[in-house]
Design a protein around this motif. Structure first.
Motif, short mmCIF file in Angstrom:
data_model
loop_
_atom_site.label_atom_id
_atom_site.label_comp_id
_atom_site.label_asym_id
_atom_site.label_seq_id
_atom_site.Cartn_x
_atom_site.Cartn_y
_atom_site.Cartn_z
N MET A 1 0.79 -1.09 0.01
CA MET A 1 -0.14 0.05 -0.11
C MET A 1 0.89 1.19 -0.20
SD MET A 1 -3.48 -1.15 0.24
CE MET A 1 -4.04 0.32 1.12
N THR A 2 0.62 2.22 -0.76
CA THR A 2 1.31 3.37 -0.82
C THR A 2 0.77 4.44 0.30
OG1 THR A 2 -0.30 4.36 -2.49
CG2 THR A 2 1.80 3.38 -3.20
N THR A 3 0.97 5.69 0.49
CA THR A 3 0.65 6.53 1.35
C THR A 3 -0.97 6.86 1.19
OG1 THR A 3 2.69 7.97 1.31
CG2 THR A 3 1.22 8.91 2.36
N GLN A 4 -1.78 6.81 2.33
CA GLN A 4 -2.97 6.85 2.42
C GLN A 4 -3.53 8.41 2.35
OE1 GLN A 4 -4.77 4.31 2.11
NE2 GLN A 4 -3.67 2.66 2.78
N PRO A 5 -4.32 8.61 1.56
CA PRO A 5 -5.11 9.87 1.41
C PRO A 5 -5.60 10.19 3.07
CG PRO A 5 -6.39 8.48 0.01
CD PRO A 5 -5.38 7.73 0.55
N GLU A 6 -5.80 11.42 3.27
CA GLU A 6 -6.47 11.76 4.74
C GLU A 6 -8.12 11.70 4.44
OE1 GLU A 6 -4.81 14.82 6.75
OE2 GLU A 6 -2.83 13.75 6.92
N THR A 7 -8.35 12.02 3.29
CA THR A 7 -9.90 12.49 2.90
C THR A 7 -10.25 11.75 1.74
OG1 THR A 7 -9.43 14.65 2.09
CG2 THR A 7 -10.10 14.45 4.30
N MET A 8 -11.37 11.41 1.56
CA MET A 8 -11.88 11.12 0.18
C MET A 8 -13.13 12.13 -0.35
SD MET A 8 -10.65 7.89 0.21
CE MET A 8 -11.74 7.24 -1.14
N ARG A 9 -13.05 12.03 -1.70
CA ARG A 9 -13.84 13.18 -2.09
C ARG A 9 -14.92 12.24 -3.15
NH1 ARG A 9 -8.96 14.57 -4.44
NH2 ARG A 9 -8.43 13.76 -6.62
N ASN A 10 -16.07 12.86 -3.42
CA ASN A 10 -17.03 12.21 -4.15
C ASN A 10 -16.67 12.21 -5.69
OD1 ASN A 10 -19.38 11.38 -5.33
ND2 ASN A 10 -20.74 13.10 -4.73
N HIS A 11 -16.50 11.03 -6.16
CA HIS A 11 -15.93 10.88 -7.56
C HIS A 11 -17.14 11.07 -8.70
CE1 HIS A 11 -13.95 8.68 -10.80
NE2 HIS A 11 -15.08 8.21 -11.37
N TRP A 12 -18.34 11.33 -7.95
CA TRP A 12 -19.46 11.49 -9.03
C TRP A 12 -20.04 13.09 -9.35
CZ3 TRP A 12 -19.57 7.37 -11.81
CH2 TRP A 12 -19.22 6.19 -11.17
N TRP A 13 -18.98 13.97 -9.12
CA TRP A 13 -19.38 15.17 -9.51
C TRP A 13 -19.27 15.51 -11.15
CZ3 TRP A 13 -15.37 18.47 -11.86
CH2 TRP A 13 -14.21 17.84 -11.72
N TRP A 14 -19.84 16.13 -11.59
CA TRP A 14 -20.02 16.34 -13.09
C TRP A 14 -18.66 17.28 -13.40
CZ3 TRP A 14 -22.82 13.32 -15.54
CH2 TRP A 14 -23.96 12.51 -15.02
N ARG A 15 -17.86 16.29 -14.12
CA ARG A 15 -16.87 16.97 -14.89
C ARG A 15 -17.29 17.88 -15.90
NH1 ARG A 15 -15.73 12.89 -11.70
NH2 ARG A 15 -13.82 12.38 -10.91
N PRO A 16 -16.11 18.82 -16.34
CA PRO A 16 -16.62 19.69 -17.46
C PRO A 16 -17.03 19.00 -18.82
CG PRO A 16 -14.74 20.38 -16.31
CD PRO A 16 -14.87 19.28 -15.76
N GLY A 17 -18.01 19.32 -19.37
CA GLY A 17 -18.88 18.68 -20.68
C GLY A 17 -19.42 17.56 -20.26
N TRP A 18 -19.53 16.89 -19.03
CA TRP A 18 -20.38 15.82 -18.80
C TRP A 18 -21.68 16.35 -18.29
CZ3 TRP A 18 -20.00 10.77 -20.12
CH2 TRP A 18 -18.74 10.42 -20.37
N SER A 19 -22.98 15.48 -18.53
CA SER A 19 -24.30 15.86 -17.96
C SER A 19 -24.98 14.62 -17.93
CB SER A 19 -24.93 17.06 -18.37
OG SER A 19 -25.03 16.96 -19.88
N VAL A 20 -26.10 14.41 -17.60
CA VAL A 20 -27.23 13.18 -17.84
C VAL A 20 -27.30 13.57 -19.36
CG1 VAL A 20 -29.23 12.49 -17.48
CG2 VAL A 20 -28.05 13.30 -15.53
N GLY A 21 -27.39 12.17 -19.94
CA GLY A 21 -27.54 12.08 -21.32
C GLY A 21 -26.29 12.19 -22.20
#
Length: 207
Positions: free
Chosen positions: A1-21
């Motif tokens: 295992m490598t160095t662990q992150p201290e916090t997690m963040r939501n992977h499912w935020w809408w990245r630029p250009g992406w949206s439903v559909g």
């Protein structure tokens, strides 16, 4: 295992250009009928289940190794996509099929990842695909550098501390999976349902 992150963040935020559909042309390695990969993913799903909904586990059907994007449907000409597939055939035929070890895990701020080893053949496949895209489009989206072959078995579904996930992973000693890579898949992907789901577009065999 490598160095662990201290916090997690939501992977499912809408990245630029992406949206439903929205739909996106991209190349992946997929794992249909790869029983050992499915075995390992199921073991991780079972081990992580007590954490509840802070993670989104990946069903066998949607396990993948992200390779190289092309562009959004509607912004990329379908005739160009077909031409990229045609250009990829001889390039990928020159690369022999290979065995890939998947695992052990690494905790990323947005996912539980399983690295692929050896990474050289995966990089060769990606470089061949990038060359095929360059042949047709004249330029290749996404950077060549910064690519690390991996398969995600769960994505972070929210922001919060990493420690509970790290504690579960620290107690595991799962046997890495063995996969046989004999093709690359061009797929049309979306993330409408907080999952990467896709329809196949083309399957190009390795040599």
């Amino acid at each position: 295992m490598t160095t662990q992150p201290e916090t997690m963040r939501n992977h499912w935020w809408w990245r630029p250009g992406w949206s439903v559909g929205r739909r996106f042309y991209t190349w992946h390695l997929t794992f249909e009928s790869q029983d050992d990969v499915h075995r390992l993913a199921a073991e991780y799903r079972s081990a992580l289940a007590p954490l509840g909904d802070i993670l989104t586990p990946i069903p066998d059907q949607w396990l993948h190794l992200t390779m190289q994007g092309i562009g959004f449907v509607g912004e990329t000409k379908e005739q160009d996509v077909h031409a990229i597939v045609d250009a990829a055939h001889p390039r990928l035929a020159a690369i022999p099929a290979f065995d890939l070890q998947i695992g052990p895990e690494v905790l990323d701020p947005e996912a539980v990842l399983l690295h692929g080893h050896p990474d050289g053949p995966v990089r060769a496949v990606r470089n061949a695909i990038r060359d095929a895209i360059g042949d047709v489009l004249g330029e290749v989206p996404e950077k060549a550098e910064g690519f690390t072959p991996h398969v995600s078995v769960a994505y972070s579904a929210g922001d919060g501390p990493a420690e509970p996930i790290a504690q579960v992973l620290a107690g595991l000693n799962l046997t890495p999976a063995q996969a046989r890579i004999s093709s690359a898949e061009l797929i049309v992907i979306h993330r409408d349902n907080q999952m990467y789901e896709w329809e196949p577009f083309a399957k190009v065999p390795l040599g």
